[in-house]
Design a protein around this motif. Structure first.
Motif, PDB file in Angstrom:
ATOM      1  N   HIS A  70       0.857  -1.177   0.000  1.00 46.41           N
ATOM      2  CA  HIS A  70       0.000   0.000   0.000  1.00 46.41           C
ATOM      3  C   HIS A  70       0.897   1.231   0.000  1.00 46.41           C
ATOM      4  O   HIS A  70       2.076   1.159   0.363  1.00 46.41           O
ATOM      5  CB  HIS A  70      -0.937   0.017   1.213  1.00 46.41           C
ATOM      6  N   PRO A  71       0.347   2.401  -0.388  1.00 48.95           N
ATOM      7  CA  PRO A  71       1.186   3.603  -0.433  1.00 48.95           C
ATOM      8  C   PRO A  71       1.725   3.954   0.942  1.00 48.95           C
ATOM      9  O   PRO A  71       0.984   4.023   1.921  1.00 48.95           O
ATOM     10  CB  PRO A  71       0.227   4.680  -0.955  1.00 48.95           C
ATOM     11  N   VAL A  72       3.037   4.177   1.003  1.00 46.68           N
ATOM     12  CA  VAL A  72       3.657   4.593   2.260  1.00 46.68           C
ATOM     13  C   VAL A  72       4.066   6.068   2.196  1.00 46.68           C
ATOM     14  O   VAL A  72       4.463   6.634   3.199  1.00 46.68           O
ATOM     15  CB  VAL A  72       4.894   3.724   2.573  1.00 46.68           C
ATOM     16  N   ASP A  73       3.960   6.671   1.031  1.00 43.09           N
ATOM     17  CA  ASP A  73       4.319   8.079   0.899  1.00 43.09           C
ATOM     18  C   ASP A  73       3.518   8.673  -0.249  1.00 43.09           C
ATOM     19  O   ASP A  73       3.357   8.054  -1.300  1.00 43.09           O
ATOM     20  CB  ASP A  73       5.826   8.218   0.622  1.00 43.09           C
ATOM     21  N   ASN A  74       2.967   9.850  -0.036  1.00 36.12           N
ATOM     22  CA  ASN A  74       2.219  10.549  -1.077  1.00 36.12           C
ATOM     23  C   ASN A  74       2.761  11.960  -1.201  1.00 36.12           C
ATOM     24  O   ASN A  74       2.919  12.655  -0.205  1.00 36.12           O
ATOM     25  CB  ASN A  74       0.718  10.587  -0.758  1.00 36.12           C
ATOM     26  N   ASP A  75       3.091  12.348  -2.407  1.00 38.02           N
ATOM     27  CA  ASP A  75       3.655  13.675  -2.671  1.00 38.02           C
ATOM     28  C   ASP A  75       2.756  14.359  -3.692  1.00 38.02           C
ATOM     29  O   ASP A  75       2.731  13.990  -4.875  1.00 38.02           O
ATOM     30  CB  ASP A  75       5.084  13.532  -3.206  1.00 38.02           C
ATOM     31  N   PHE A  76       1.992  15.370  -3.256  1.00 31.53           N
ATOM     32  CA  PHE A  76       1.115  16.116  -4.151  1.00 31.53           C
ATOM     33  C   PHE A  76       1.686  17.514  -4.342  1.00 31.53           C
ATOM     34  O   PHE A  76       2.069  18.171  -3.376  1.00 31.53           O
ATOM     35  CB  PHE A  76      -0.302  16.216  -3.580  1.00 31.53           C
ATOM     36  N   ARG A  77       1.730  17.968  -5.606  1.00 35.85           N
ATOM     37  CA  ARG A  77       2.269  19.292  -5.904  1.00 35.85           C
ATOM     38  C   ARG A  77       1.337  20.030  -6.874  1.00 35.85           C
ATOM     39  O   ARG A  77       0.943  19.493  -7.909  1.00 35.85           O
ATOM     40  CB  ARG A  77       3.673  19.189  -6.518  1.00 35.85           C
ATOM     41  N   ASN A  78       1.019  21.244  -6.488  1.00 37.70           N
ATOM     42  CA  ASN A  78       0.236  22.148  -7.327  1.00 37.70           C
ATOM     43  C   ASN A  78       1.170  23.305  -7.675  1.00 37.70           C
ATOM     44  O   ASN A  78       1.427  24.181  -6.855  1.00 37.70           O
ATOM     45  CB  ASN A  78      -0.994  22.640  -6.559  1.00 37.70           C
ATOM     46  N   ARG A  79       1.702  23.297  -8.907  1.00 32.04           N
ATOM     47  CA  ARG A  79       2.801  24.202  -9.240  1.00 32.04           C
ATOM     48  C   ARG A  79       2.419  25.181 -10.355  1.00 32.04           C
ATOM     49  O   ARG A  79       1.629  24.863 -11.235  1.00 32.04           O
ATOM     50  CB  ARG A  79       4.024  23.395  -9.670  1.00 32.04           C
ATOM     51  N   TYR A  80       3.079  26.338 -10.270  1.00 28.31           N
ATOM     52  CA  TYR A  80       2.937  27.351 -11.311  1.00 28.31           C
ATOM     53  C   TYR A  80       4.332  27.841 -11.691  1.00 28.31           C
ATOM     54  O   TYR A  80       5.124  28.222 -10.830  1.00 28.31           O
ATOM     55  CB  TYR A  80       2.085  28.519 -10.819  1.00 28.31           C
ATOM     56  N   HIS A  81       4.658  27.789 -12.995  1.00 24.55           N
ATOM     57  CA  HIS A  81       5.951  28.246 -13.503  1.00 24.55           C
ATOM     58  C   HIS A  81       5.728  29.519 -14.317  1.00 24.55           C
ATOM     59  O   HIS A  81       4.851  29.571 -15.178  1.00 24.55           O
ATOM     60  CB  HIS A  81       6.586  27.208 -14.432  1.00 24.55           C
ATOM     61  N   ASP A  82       6.564  30.503 -14.076  1.00 20.48           N
ATOM     62  CA  ASP A  82       6.527  31.748 -14.846  1.00 20.48           C
ATOM     63  C   ASP A  82       7.954  32.029 -15.322  1.00 20.48           C
ATOM     64  O   ASP A  82       8.850  32.233 -14.501  1.00 20.48           O
ATOM     65  CB  ASP A  82       6.001  32.896 -13.975  1.00 20.48           C
ATOM     66  N   ALA A  83       8.184  32.018 -16.634  1.00 21.36           N
ATOM     67  CA  ALA A  83       9.549  32.111 -17.154  1.00 21.36           C
ATOM     68  C   ALA A  83       9.643  33.136 -18.268  1.00 21.36           C
ATOM     69  O   ALA A  83       8.736  33.280 -19.087  1.00 21.36           O
ATOM     70  CB  ALA A  83      10.012  30.756 -17.664  1.00 21.36           C
ATOM     71  N   HIS A  84      10.783  33.842 -18.284  1.00 20.27           N
ATOM     72  CA  HIS A  84      11.095  34.816 -19.331  1.00 20.27           C
ATOM     73  C   HIS A  84      12.545  34.563 -19.757  1.00 20.27           C
ATOM     74  O   HIS A  84      13.445  34.550 -18.925  1.00 20.27           O
ATOM     75  CB  HIS A  84      10.938  36.250 -18.829  1.00 20.27           C
ATOM     76  N   LYS A  85      12.751  34.391 -21.058  1.00 15.10           N
ATOM     77  CA  LYS A  85      14.092  34.166 -21.566  1.00 15.10           C
ATOM     78  C   LYS A  85      14.333  35.058 -22.781  1.00 15.10           C
ATOM     79  O   LYS A  85      13.421  35.288 -23.583  1.00 15.10           O
ATOM     80  CB  LYS A  85      14.293  32.700 -21.971  1.00 15.10           C
ATOM     81  N   LYS A  86      15.542  35.531 -22.903  1.00 17.15           N
ATOM     82  CA  LYS A  86      15.921  36.266 -24.100  1.00 17.15           C
ATOM     83  C   LYS A  86      17.407  36.067 -24.350  1.00 17.15           C
ATOM     84  O   LYS A  86      18.194  35.902 -23.417  1.00 17.15           O
ATOM     85  CB  LYS A  86      15.594  37.749 -23.982  1.00 17.15           C
ATOM     86  N   ASP A  87      17.754  36.032 -25.613  1.00 17.04           N
ATOM     87  CA  ASP A  87      19.168  35.890 -25.954  1.00 17.04           C
ATOM     88  C   ASP A  87      19.481  36.684 -27.211  1.00 17.04           C
ATOM     89  O   ASP A  87      18.610  36.901 -28.069  1.00 17.04           O
ATOM     90  CB  ASP A  87      19.565  34.418 -26.112  1.00 17.04           C
ATOM     91  N   PHE A  88      20.713  37.109 -27.284  1.00 14.27           N
ATOM     92  CA  PHE A  88      21.201  37.886 -28.419  1.00 14.27           C
ATOM     93  C   PHE A  88      22.615  37.418 -28.735  1.00 14.27           C
ATOM     94  O   PHE A  88      23.412  37.170 -27.832  1.00 14.27           O
ATOM     95  CB  PHE A  88      21.221  39.379 -28.087  1.00 14.27           C
ATOM     96  N   TYR A  89      22.894  37.247 -30.010  1.00 17.21           N
ATOM     97  CA  TYR A  89      24.280  36.946 -30.364  1.00 17.21           C
ATOM     98  C   TYR A  89      24.650  37.633 -31.670  1.00 17.21           C
ATOM     99  O   TYR A  89      23.785  37.933 -32.500  1.00 17.21           O
ATOM    100  CB  TYR A  89      24.532  35.438 -30.419  1.00 17.21           C
ATOM    101  N   ILE A  90      25.943  37.859 -31.804  1.00 19.20           N
ATOM    102  CA  ILE A  90      26.495  38.427 -33.027  1.00 19.20           C
ATOM    103  C   ILE A  90      27.646  37.530 -33.461  1.00 19.20           C
ATOM    104  O   ILE A  90      28.528  37.201 -32.679  1.00 19.20           O
ATOM    105  CB  ILE A  90      26.958  39.882 -32.815  1.00 19.20           C
ATOM    106  N   ASP A  91      27.591  37.101 -34.697  1.00 16.57           N
ATOM    107  CA  ASP A  91      28.594  36.198 -35.260  1.00 16.57           C
ATOM    108  C   ASP A  91      29.193  36.884 -36.487  1.00 16.57           C
ATOM    109  O   ASP A  91      28.461  37.301 -37.392  1.00 16.57           O
ATOM    110  CB  ASP A  91      27.932  34.868 -35.636  1.00 16.57           C
ATOM    111  N   SER A  92      30.518  37.017 -36.542  1.00 19.18           N
ATOM    112  CA  SER A  92      31.144  37.747 -37.650  1.00 19.18           C
ATOM    113  C   SER A  92      32.410  37.043 -38.098  1.00 19.18           C
ATOM    114  O   SER A  92      32.998  36.235 -37.368  1.00 19.18           O
ATOM    115  CB  SER A  92      31.458  39.183 -37.219  1.00 19.18           C
ATOM    116  N   GLN A  93      32.826  37.389 -39.325  1.00 18.91           N
ATOM    117  CA  GLN A  93      34.041  36.805 -39.891  1.00 18.91           C
ATOM    118  C   GLN A  93      34.661  37.772 -40.887  1.00 18.91           C
ATOM    119  O   GLN A  93      33.954  38.413 -41.678  1.00 18.91           O
ATOM    120  CB  GLN A  93      33.728  35.477 -40.589  1.00 18.91           C
TER     121      GLN A  93
END
Length: 873
Positions: free
Chosen positions: A413-436
């Motif tokens: 029978h279950p000996v451990d119960n893990d309940f999670r009610n989660r909310y993720h809020d993410a912001h990402k940005k990237d910039f690159y310059i490549d030259s030759q």
């Protein structure tokens, strides 16, 4: 007259011309036309393909294609040509770099637009040849290896004026398919517009080899709506040219999957069963503008923009066992039992963990790109080049999920119960310059010398907030909160922040790569040679700022890595022999997040920890190929060998807790991963009239896979697993075409075997094979029949529900009206309703076998229309 006719119908394959775009005019010859000359009967047949110097030319008129066929269907019929589902094309085992229409790019980077929308009847020839790059043509000598090009040549009456076609289909099971395509041609311009909407995931047609392989089908049920346009304008003297294209699309997809997995561990293998159901909606729009100026200097600018807005809703169930659960049924049956009140004691006794998750995700991505390329010829013959590329990308997403995990002990029978009610809020940005910047010296003996320096700057920022809403009163287990719900105030959300997993990071990279390149490009009568040595030295400096409520750190890394590249290609005997060899060395840097001493336990069953001792992985690859053709009997032989090995490969090793089913992952460097194999591609005509054609492809490979897995509690004491993976593939096709009939037989077999000296490893042997027939026939009353029938079989899979024999039958019947301007077709897909979609993968950590939902059997009625308007002479 007799000699001329014989030469035009029987020896055209052996003719050798130096002019690329000339072709025997066979339009006045018809299949099996008989003429009597002094009681001598001559039978003329259309030549399917011929060689013009280094150019392979397919005569589209010689292929018996069903009415309404698109360019993609024609490409699949060409001798020695393979068309992948993603639009990639291979000729005698070699990948096509460019697909052109009358020598011009149309929807560059998306071959399927032309393959799926250009009507087969418009095509005169399909030419395959080595084409210099535009930069090489401007300079007057090759600075890069020529691109392997497929150029679709239209019939003369379609090279100016307008052409359009459209079709609409409606079928059972609420299936539909609609398409519209328009093309305008002048000597110096091209305008293309298309629209496509369907919910059948399918562009193949009955009779075309019957390749409905369950391992190659599209997964899920996709509702697709897309449209686009492309413009090409070229100045009369070709001083400048403008290309622009825009495309937009909406997708609505339903994915259902069942997976069976076995993990190889030293103290006893563990077994997982999982089911997932997902609903994905996405909107995309993108635009590209490319402008090129060629006199008195070279200047090319490319501007790109892309936007994506997506929404995803996913539900999943998962269970893990200490012993194989196969005898309890299929994956859905096992999981239904695990989550029911009537699960047997025997099943519960081998159960260690079960998990259930519900998730919703919203995602927006903005992408912008600018490329500038400048070149200048110097009076003394040298040239300089300057190149710069900038890129900006921004991604915003949020995730809301409900996760429930149960751990089972020996008391069943279950000996451990893990309940999670989660909310993720993410912001990402990237910039690159490549030259030759590059300086090139061109000598009179065809040797060329280049010195260059490359510079790259990369900046990436990420802000990730994870909130444990279950810590609020009324938001925990059994509260019945809807997955879309959030607390009414921002302060309430901030009180639940997951301090250990929420973070803010900034990544900066500066790379310098000075180098030298020496190459030779030589052309002579019936021969060509290319040799290149490129030796860049990469010097990278990286900084990584990591900030959270529990950690604030800065990590620095510096690397110096040479990456030599050597390539040789030679064609001889009037281009009938081709030799190719390549060696390359590349490197992969570990993510900077591995060097920060943090633990990621967002998923309580899969925990990730850092490893500051990681080193770069080095990849070596050697490829050798030889191609030989005999023009008399259309024979082509291609053979190739390749080997690669990696130093300090990244292994996502883990330790497994036998009590609660938790895996703790840490990336490690391992040695011993390598791969070697080869292929033999053979094809030829059997009879003198070229009615019978045979093709076979043999492919074999050995892979030594080294990975890490263990059951020790202490990270670093994991077991090094070494698995030998052998597989062999054989494909064969025999076709016969006579007058209005074409039939074919084809088969494919793949055998795979895995073995290891690791403890508890059981050898795995799987068979996937199929065989069947295809037929296309022009019936009386102008009816056209196309059909294929094939058996797909699988043996040796761990999930018994995947060991199946599926008989797949597809058929279509069509007729044209009003001088072939209107076409009516009825099409049946998987008429016996036996097709299913499966995939499998194997490595040193385990094996995974997955079933996906796919389009069910249906019947569809199509109505197609075409229009051609040519200018008056």
């Amino acid at each position: 007259m007799l000699a001329a006719l014989w030469l035009g119908t029987q020896v055209a394959e052996g003719a050798r011309e130096t002019t690329r775009h000339t072709f025997f005019d066979l339009k006045n010859h018809r299949d099996s036309v008989e003429r009597t000359l002094n009681e001598v009967i001559v039978k003329a047949t259309k030549v399917k393909f011929t060689y013009k110097g280094d150019t392979l030319v397919f005569n589209a008129n010689a292929f018996n294609m069903p009415e309404g066929s698109m360019l993609g269907s024609l490409i699949k019929q060409l001798h020695g040509v393979e068309l992948k589902d993603n639009g990639e094309i291979y000729v005698n085992g070699r990948k096509i770099d460019n697909l052109l229409l009358n020598g011009k790019d149309i929807f560059k980077g998306d071959n399927k637009v032309i393959l799926d929308n250009l009507s087969n009847y418009m095509v005169q020839n399909v030419e395959v040849y080595e084409k210099p790059t535009e930069k090489s043509e401007w300079l007057g000598y090759d600075v890069d290896k020529k691109e392997y090009t497929m150029d679709v040549k239209l019939k003369r009456k379609y090279t100016a004026g307008y052409t359009a076609n459209a079709s609409l289909g409606s079928g059972t099971e609420k299936r539909y398919k609609g398409r519209a395509f328009g093309l305008r041609f002048t000597n110096n311009s091209r305008i293309v517009a298309f629209a496509d909407l369907n919910n059948v995931n399918e562009s193949r047609s009955p009779g075309n080899e019957g390749e409905w392989d369950p391992t190659k089908l599209y997964t899920g049920e996709l509702n697709l709506k897309k449209a686009g346009a492309s413009l090409f304008i070229e100045q009369k003297d070709k001083i400048w040219q403008e290309k622009a294209q825009v495309a937009t699309g909406f997708t609505d997809q339903t994915n259902i999957s069942h997976s069976a997995k076995e993990s190889f561990l030293n103290t006893g293998n563990v077994f997982q069963r999982s089911m997932e159901q997902g609903y994905n909606k996405s909107f995309q729009i993108g635009a590209t503008n490319e402008f090129t100026w060629k006199k008195p200097f070279w200047l090319r600018s490319v501007i790109q923009f892309h936007f994506t807005n997506g929404n995803n809703h996913r539900q999943s169930q998962y269970a893990q066992f200490n012993d194989p659960p196969n005898h309890f049924g299929s994956t859905p049956q096992i999981l239904d039992s695990v989550y029911s009140d009537f699960a047997t004691t025997e099943l519960i006794n081998i159960l260690t963990t079960r998990s259930k998750q519900q998730q919703k995700k919203g995602d927006k991505t903005y992408y912008m790109n600018l490329n500038l390329d400048f070149g200048k010829k110097l009076p003394w013959g040298d040239n300089i080049d300057l190149y710069i590329k900038t890129n900006y990308n921004r991604n915003i997403y949020n995730i809301k999920d409900l996760l429930s995990n149960d751990t089972y002990g020996k008391a069943s029978h279950p000996v451990d119960n893990d309940f999670r009610n989660r909310y993720h809020d993410a912001h990402k940005k990237d910039f690159y310059i490549d030259s030759q910047a590059k300086y090139a010296i061109h000598s009179s003996n065809n040797w060329n010398y280049e010195g260059y320096v490359k510079f790259l700057h990369d900046y990436n920022y990420s802000d990730l907030g994870i909130f444990r809403l279950d810590r609020l009163e009324g938001w925990g287990a059994g509260s019945g909160q809807n997955i879309d719900a959030l607390p009414s105030t921002r302060d309430s959300i901030l009180q639940t922040i997951d301090a250990g997993n929420s973070n803010e990071t900034t990544y900066c990279r500066m790379k310098y790569a000075p180098g030298a390149r020496i190459f030779l490009q030589k052309e002579s009568e019936g021969e060509s040679e290319w040799f290149c040595i490129d030796l860049p030295f990469h010097m990278e400096n990286r900084k990584y700022f990591y900030t959270s409520l529990v950690t604030d750190t800065l990590v620095r890394r510096s690397e110096f890595i040479p990456t030599p590249f050597v390539e040789y290609s030679r064609q001889t005997h009037n281009y009938d022999h081709r030799y190719y060899a390549k060696y390359s060395m590349s490197y992969y840097l570990p993510s900077m997040s591995h060097f920060v001493n943090v633990k990621n336990d967002i998923d309580p069953l899969n925990i990730y920890v850092s490893n500051p001792k990681l080193k770069p992985a080095i990849h070596h690859e050697l490829v050798m190929e030889h191609n030989r053709r005999n023009r008399i009997n259309n024979q082509n032989i291609s053979v190739g060998l390749s080997v690669w090995f990696r130093q300090k490969s990244f292994a996502n090793g883990y330790t497994y807790n036998t009590e609660n089913g938790v895996r703790t992952y840490r990336t490690e460097n391992v040695d011993g991963n390598w791969n070697a194999g080869g292929f033999l591609n053979f094809g030829r005509s059997i009879d003198k009239q070229r009615h019978w054609n045979w093709q076979t492809l043999t492919d074999f490979r050995y892979e030594r896979n080294v990975d890490i897995a263990g059951t020790e509690e202490k990270i670093g004491n994991e077991q090094l697993n070494k698995v030998n993976n052998w597989w062999f593939k054989e494909y064969a096709r025999l076709t016969f075409q006579w007058n209005n009939m074409k039939i074919g037989a084809n088969g494919h077999v793949q055998f795979r075997t895995l073995n290891s000296r690791s403890q508890n490893f059981r050898s795995i042997n799987t068979w996937d094979y199929n065989y069947g027939l295809t037929c296309e026939y022009h019936l009386p009353l102008s009816l056209e029949l196309a059909s294929d029938i094939k058996v797909y079989s699988r043996l040796g899979y761990g999930d018994s529900s995947m060991n199946t024999n599926d008989l797949v039958w597809n058929a279509s019947l069509s007729r044209s009206f009003l001088k072939k301007q209107i076409m009516v077709k009825i099409e049946g897909y998987d008429l016996l309703n036996q097709l299913s979609t499966t995939y499998s993968s194997y490595n040193a950590q385990g094996r995974i076998e997955t079933w996906y939902n796919s389009i069910p059997s249906y019947l569809m009625l199509h109505l197609a229309w075409k229009l051609n308007v040519t200018p008056r002479k």
